[in-house]
Design an enzyme around this catalytic site. Structure first.
Site, PDB file in Angstrom:
ATOM      1  N   ARG A 122       0.819  -4.918  -6.028  1.00  0.00           N
ATOM      2  CA  ARG A 122       1.002  -6.219  -5.379  1.00  0.00           C
ATOM      3  C   ARG A 122       1.364  -7.166  -6.523  1.00  0.00           C
ATOM      4  O   ARG A 122       0.843  -7.044  -7.618  1.00  0.00           O
ATOM      5  CB  ARG A 122      -0.279  -6.664  -4.685  1.00  0.00           C
ATOM      6  N   VAL A 166      17.647   8.865  -3.847  1.00  0.00           N
ATOM      7  CA  VAL A 166      18.217   9.318  -5.126  1.00  0.00           C
ATOM      8  C   VAL A 166      19.359  10.301  -4.868  1.00  0.00           C
ATOM      9  O   VAL A 166      20.482  10.134  -5.371  1.00  0.00           O
ATOM     10  CB  VAL A 166      17.120   9.968  -6.008  1.00  0.00           C
ATOM     11  N   ALA A 186      15.326  11.166  -1.034  1.00  0.00           N
ATOM     12  CA  ALA A 186      16.539  11.071  -0.220  1.00  0.00           C
ATOM     13  C   ALA A 186      17.465   9.987  -0.770  1.00  0.00           C
ATOM     14  O   ALA A 186      18.684  10.173  -0.847  1.00  0.00           O
ATOM     15  CB  ALA A 186      16.158  10.758   1.235  1.00  0.00           C
ATOM     16  N   THR A 235       4.143   2.179   5.734  1.00  0.00           N
ATOM     17  CA  THR A 235       2.732   1.784   5.805  1.00  0.00           C
ATOM     18  C   THR A 235       2.019   2.710   6.787  1.00  0.00           C
ATOM     19  O   THR A 235       2.587   3.048   7.835  1.00  0.00           O
ATOM     20  CB  THR A 235       2.539   0.316   6.243  1.00  0.00           C
ATOM     21  N   ILE A 236       0.793   3.076   6.446  1.00  0.00           N
ATOM     22  CA  ILE A 236       0.046   3.946   7.365  1.00  0.00           C
ATOM     23  C   ILE A 236      -0.411   3.167   8.601  1.00  0.00           C
ATOM     24  O   ILE A 236      -0.821   3.762   9.586  1.00  0.00           O
ATOM     25  CB  ILE A 236      -1.188   4.608   6.685  1.00  0.00           C
ATOM     26  N   ASP A 237      -0.328   1.836   8.551  1.00  0.00           N
ATOM     27  CA  ASP A 237      -0.938   1.018   9.605  1.00  0.00           C
ATOM     28  C   ASP A 237      -0.093   0.890  10.879  1.00  0.00           C
ATOM     29  O   ASP A 237      -0.616   0.428  11.895  1.00  0.00           O
ATOM     30  CB  ASP A 237      -1.217  -0.399   9.079  1.00  0.00           C
ATOM     31  N   HIS A 295     -23.079  13.889  22.160  1.00  0.00           N
ATOM     32  CA  HIS A 295     -22.687  12.983  21.072  1.00  0.00           C
ATOM     33  C   HIS A 295     -22.060  11.747  21.699  1.00  0.00           C
ATOM     34  O   HIS A 295     -21.707  11.742  22.886  1.00  0.00           O
ATOM     35  CB  HIS A 295     -21.678  13.666  20.135  1.00  0.00           C
ATOM     36  N   GLY A 333       0.827  -1.210   0.000  1.00  0.00           N
ATOM     37  CA  GLY A 333       0.000   0.000   0.000  1.00  0.00           C
ATOM     38  C   GLY A 333       0.862   1.261   0.000  1.00  0.00           C
ATOM     39  O   GLY A 333       1.936   1.255   0.591  1.00  0.00           O
ATOM     40  N   ARG A 364      -6.150  -1.994   8.664  1.00  0.00           N
ATOM     41  CA  ARG A 364      -6.272  -3.443   8.431  1.00  0.00           C
ATOM     42  C   ARG A 364      -6.363  -4.200   9.750  1.00  0.00           C
ATOM     43  O   ARG A 364      -7.172  -3.815  10.584  1.00  0.00           O
ATOM     44  CB  ARG A 364      -5.135  -3.933   7.544  1.00  0.00           C
ATOM     45  N   GLY A 393       5.748  -2.776   3.394  1.00  0.00           N
ATOM     46  CA  GLY A 393       5.411  -3.442   4.653  1.00  0.00           C
ATOM     47  C   GLY A 393       6.057  -4.816   4.753  1.00  0.00           C
ATOM     48  O   GLY A 393       6.965  -5.151   3.983  1.00  0.00           O
ATOM     49  N   ASP A 394       5.551  -5.615   5.696  1.00  0.00           N
ATOM     50  CA  ASP A 394       6.142  -6.933   5.963  1.00  0.00           C
ATOM     51  C   ASP A 394       6.214  -7.810   4.710  1.00  0.00           C
ATOM     52  O   ASP A 394       7.204  -8.510   4.494  1.00  0.00           O
ATOM     53  CB  ASP A 394       5.319  -7.668   7.036  1.00  0.00           C
ATOM     54  N   ASP A 443       1.964  -1.277  11.561  1.00  0.00           N
ATOM     55  CA  ASP A 443       1.925  -2.677  12.016  1.00  0.00           C
ATOM     56  C   ASP A 443       3.211  -3.439  11.676  1.00  0.00           C
ATOM     57  O   ASP A 443       3.160  -4.613  11.318  1.00  0.00           O
ATOM     58  CB  ASP A 443       0.698  -3.385  11.415  1.00  0.00           C
ATOM     59  N   GLU A 497     -15.712   8.343  22.698  1.00  0.00           N
ATOM     60  CA  GLU A 497     -16.353   7.680  23.838  1.00  0.00           C
ATOM     61  C   GLU A 497     -16.041   6.185  23.839  1.00  0.00           C
ATOM     62  O   GLU A 497     -15.972   5.555  24.890  1.00  0.00           O
ATOM     63  CB  GLU A 497     -17.870   7.906  23.801  1.00  0.00           C
TER      64      GLU A 497
HETATM   65  P1  ATP Z   1       1.129  -3.175   3.178  1.00  0.00           P
HETATM   66  O1  ATP Z   1       1.343  -3.294   4.661  1.00  0.00           O
HETATM   67  O2  ATP Z   1       0.936  -1.802   2.738  1.00  0.00           O
HETATM   68  O3  ATP Z   1       0.107  -4.113   2.633  1.00  0.00           O
HETATM   69  P2  ATP Z   1       3.079  -5.062   2.321  1.00  0.00           P
HETATM   70  O4  ATP Z   1       4.466  -4.902   1.842  1.00  0.00           O
HETATM   71  O5  ATP Z   1       2.900  -5.904   3.555  1.00  0.00           O
HETATM   72  O6  ATP Z   1       2.521  -3.615   2.497  1.00  0.00           O
HETATM   73  P3  ATP Z   1       1.962  -7.083   0.599  1.00  0.00           P
HETATM   74  O7  ATP Z   1       0.851  -7.010  -0.373  1.00  0.00           O
HETATM   75  O8  ATP Z   1       1.897  -8.085   1.685  1.00  0.00           O
HETATM   76  O9  ATP Z   1       2.154  -5.618   1.152  1.00  0.00           O
HETATM   77  O10 ATP Z   1       3.345  -7.361  -0.192  1.00  0.00           O
HETATM   78  C1  ATP Z   1       3.702  -6.557  -1.289  1.00  0.00           C
HETATM   79  C2  ATP Z   1       4.370  -7.436  -2.331  1.00  0.00           C
HETATM   80  O11 ATP Z   1       5.562  -8.014  -1.772  1.00  0.00           O
HETATM   81  C3  ATP Z   1       3.561  -8.623  -2.810  1.00  0.00           C
HETATM   82  O12 ATP Z   1       2.633  -8.288  -3.802  1.00  0.00           O
HETATM   83  C4  ATP Z   1       4.647  -9.536  -3.347  1.00  0.00           C
HETATM   84  O13 ATP Z   1       5.062  -9.102  -4.622  1.00  0.00           O
HETATM   85  C5  ATP Z   1       5.779  -9.297  -2.359  1.00  0.00           C
HETATM   86  N1  ATP Z   1       5.747 -10.337  -1.322  1.00  0.00           N
HETATM   87  C6  ATP Z   1       4.879 -10.456  -0.290  1.00  0.00           C
HETATM   88  N2  ATP Z   1       5.113 -11.581   0.427  1.00  0.00           N
HETATM   89  C7  ATP Z   1       6.153 -12.200  -0.174  1.00  0.00           C
HETATM   90  C8  ATP Z   1       6.859 -13.411   0.074  1.00  0.00           C
HETATM   91  N3  ATP Z   1       6.537 -14.225   1.085  1.00  0.00           N
HETATM   92  N4  ATP Z   1       7.873 -13.726  -0.764  1.00  0.00           N
HETATM   93  C9  ATP Z   1       8.193 -12.922  -1.788  1.00  0.00           C
HETATM   94  N5  ATP Z   1       7.564 -11.776  -2.080  1.00  0.00           N
HETATM   95  C10 ATP Z   1       6.559 -11.417  -1.297  1.00  0.00           C
END
Ligand code: ATP
Length: 320
Positions: free
Chosen positions: A72, A24, A22, A125-127, A216, A11, A171, A102-103, A129, A187
Site C-alpha cells: 500500500r 509478460v 500472461a 482481490t479475494i473479496d 452442530h 492485497g 473486509r 482492487g478499487d 467486491d 446454519e
Molecule cells: P484490496 O481490495 O486488496 O485492498 P485495493 O487496490 O483496493 O486492493 P488499496 O489499499 O485501497 O487496495 O489501494 C492500493 C494502493 O493504490 C494504495 O496504497 C495507493 O498507493 C493506491 N491508491 C488507492 N487509492 C488511491 C487514490 N484515490 N489515488 C491514487 N492512488 C490510490
C-alpha cells in the site's frame, strides 16, 4: 508502444502470478518489452523495475501470492506522488501499465491515465467486491480454501456437539461468507450487508436446532462483522452450548490458484496487453455474464453491486 509495465497492488490474491505470466508472454509475443514493477505503486516511485523475460515467469502459473510483491503506498494518494509516478514511467520509456488490484489500485491507475500514461486495470482481490465484474482474481481459490477448512471444523464440531463461529475474510463485503455458507451448509450466515446484529435471534436459532437433533450449529461470520471470539463467549453463556470461534485469517489469501482463477487471470492478462496495443487507456477488464469485457475506469468505479439476497434466502430455507 514499445514498453509496458505490470504491477500488483493492494492485497495479494491467488492467480495474480497467472496474470503476470500472461502479460509478460503476451507482451513478448507482440514484440513489447515488459517491465515488472515491484511492490505496487511504492516500487514505481522507487524505480524498482525488473526486465521480465518469458523464462522469468516459468513455474509461476500455479503459485499463490505475487512474484512482484505488493504494497500500500500512501504517497501515491497525493498529487505529487502521482506526478512523480508518471515522470518515472516517462523516464523509463514505459508507455502503458497494467495494474492488478482492487478499487484503490484502480484509482491510482486512473490518476496515471490522466497524466498521460496508458493504464489498464485487472480486478485482483479475494473479496469479490469490485462492482463492475462478476469475477475477481483470487475469489474462487479463497472460497475453496475456506470451504475445505470449514468442513474440517464441522467434523470436530459435530463430534463434540458444539456451536462453531467461523470467521472468513472479505473486509466490508460478505461474498466469501455467503458462498461458504451455501457450500458448507451453515446454519447461520452473518453478512455485513444483511445481518441485523440481533444476537437473541441467533441464540434462539441455536437452541431450536439442538432441540431438533442437530449435532452442530455452524455460523459463518464475515470479517466485516468480526468479534467472533466475544460473540462465542456470549452465545455459550446464553445457550449453555459449548461455542468456539475459529478465525481462518490469511490462509485464505494463499495457496495454489484454482483452475478458474488460472484461466480467468490468464485471459484477463492477455486482454490487458491487447488493449494497450490498441491504444486503450483508463479501462478495467471485467467478466460480465461470462464474457470478457472492459469498462472505462471512471464508469466502473461509479457502479454499485449488491449481495444476491436470493442466495441468502436459500441458505435460510435449507438450514432446517
Ligand atoms: P484490496 O481490495 O486488496 O485492498 P485495493 O487496490 O483496493 O486492493 P488499496 O489499499 O485501497 O487496495 O489501494 C492500493 C494502493 O493504490 C494504495 O496504497 C495507493 O498507493 C493506491 N491508491 C488507492 N487509492 C488511491 C487514490 N484515490 N489515488 C491514487 N492512488 C490510490
Amino acid at each position: 508502444i514499445k514498453t509496458i509495465g505490470v504491477l500488483t497492488s493492494g492485497g495479494d490474491a491467488p492467480g495474480m502470478n497467472a496474470a503476470i505470466r500472461a502479460i509478460v508472454r503476451q507482451g513478448i509475443t507482440k514484440d513489447l518489452r515488459v517491465k515488472g514493477i515491484q511492490r505496487g505503486f511504492a516500487g514505481l516511485l522507487q524505480g524498482e523495475f525488473v526486465d521480465m523475460k518469458a523464462r522469468g515467469v516459468s513455474d509461476t502459473l500455479q503459485r499463490g501470492g505475487t512474484i512482484l510483491g505488493t504494497a500500500r503506498c500512501p504517497e501515491f494518494m497525493t498529487e505529487e506522488g502521482q506526478k512523480l509516478g508518471a515522470k518515472i514511467c516517462r523516464e523509463n520509456e514505459i508507455d502503458g501499465i497494467v495494474v492488478i488490484g482492487g478499487d484503490g489500485s484502480f484509482r491510482g491507475a486512473q490518476k496515471l491515465a490522466a497524466l498521460g500514461i496508458n493504464t489498464i486495470g485487472i480486478p485482483g482481490t479475494i473479496d469479490l467486491d469490485i462492482a463492475c465484474t462478476d469475477y475477481t482474481i483470487g475469489f474462487d481459490t479463497a472460497v475453496n480454501t475456506a470451504m475445505e477448512a470449514i468442513d474440517k471444523v464441522r467434523d470436530t464440531s459435530s463430534s463434540h456437539e458444539r456451536c462453531s463461529i467461523i470467521e472468513v475474510m472479505g473486509r466490508g463485503a460478505g461474498y466469501i461468507a455467503l458462498w461458504c455458507g451455501l457450500a458448507n451448509g451453515a446454519e447461520d450466515i452473518l453478512l455485513p450487508e444483511i445481518y441485523d446484529y440481533d444476537e437473541q435471534k441467533l441464540v434462539d436459532n441455536i437452541t431450536r436446532n439442538f432441540k431438533r437433533g442437530k449435532k452442530h450449529h455452524i455460523i459463518i461470520n464475515a470479517e466485516g462483522i468480526g468479534h467472533s471470539t466475544s460473540m462465542a463467549r456470549r452465545i455459550e453463556a446464553a445457550t449453555g452450548i459449548e461455542t468456539r470461534a475459529t478465525i481462518l485469517g490469511h490462509m485464505q489469501r494463499g495457496g495454489s490458484p484454482t483452475c478458474k482463477d488460472r484461466v480467468f487471470a490468464t485471459t484477463m492478462g492477455c486482454k490487458a496487453v491487447d488493449l494497450l496495443c490498441e491504444g486503450a487507456s483508463n479501462r478495467i477488464i471485467a467478466i460480465k455474464n461470462g464474457e470478457l469485457v472492459d469498462y472505462d475506469i471512471d464508469e466502473a468505479l461509479a457502479m454499485k453491486k449488491s449481495i444476491p439476497e436470493y442466495f441468502y434466502q436459500i441458505s435460510r430455507n435449507l438450514a432446517i
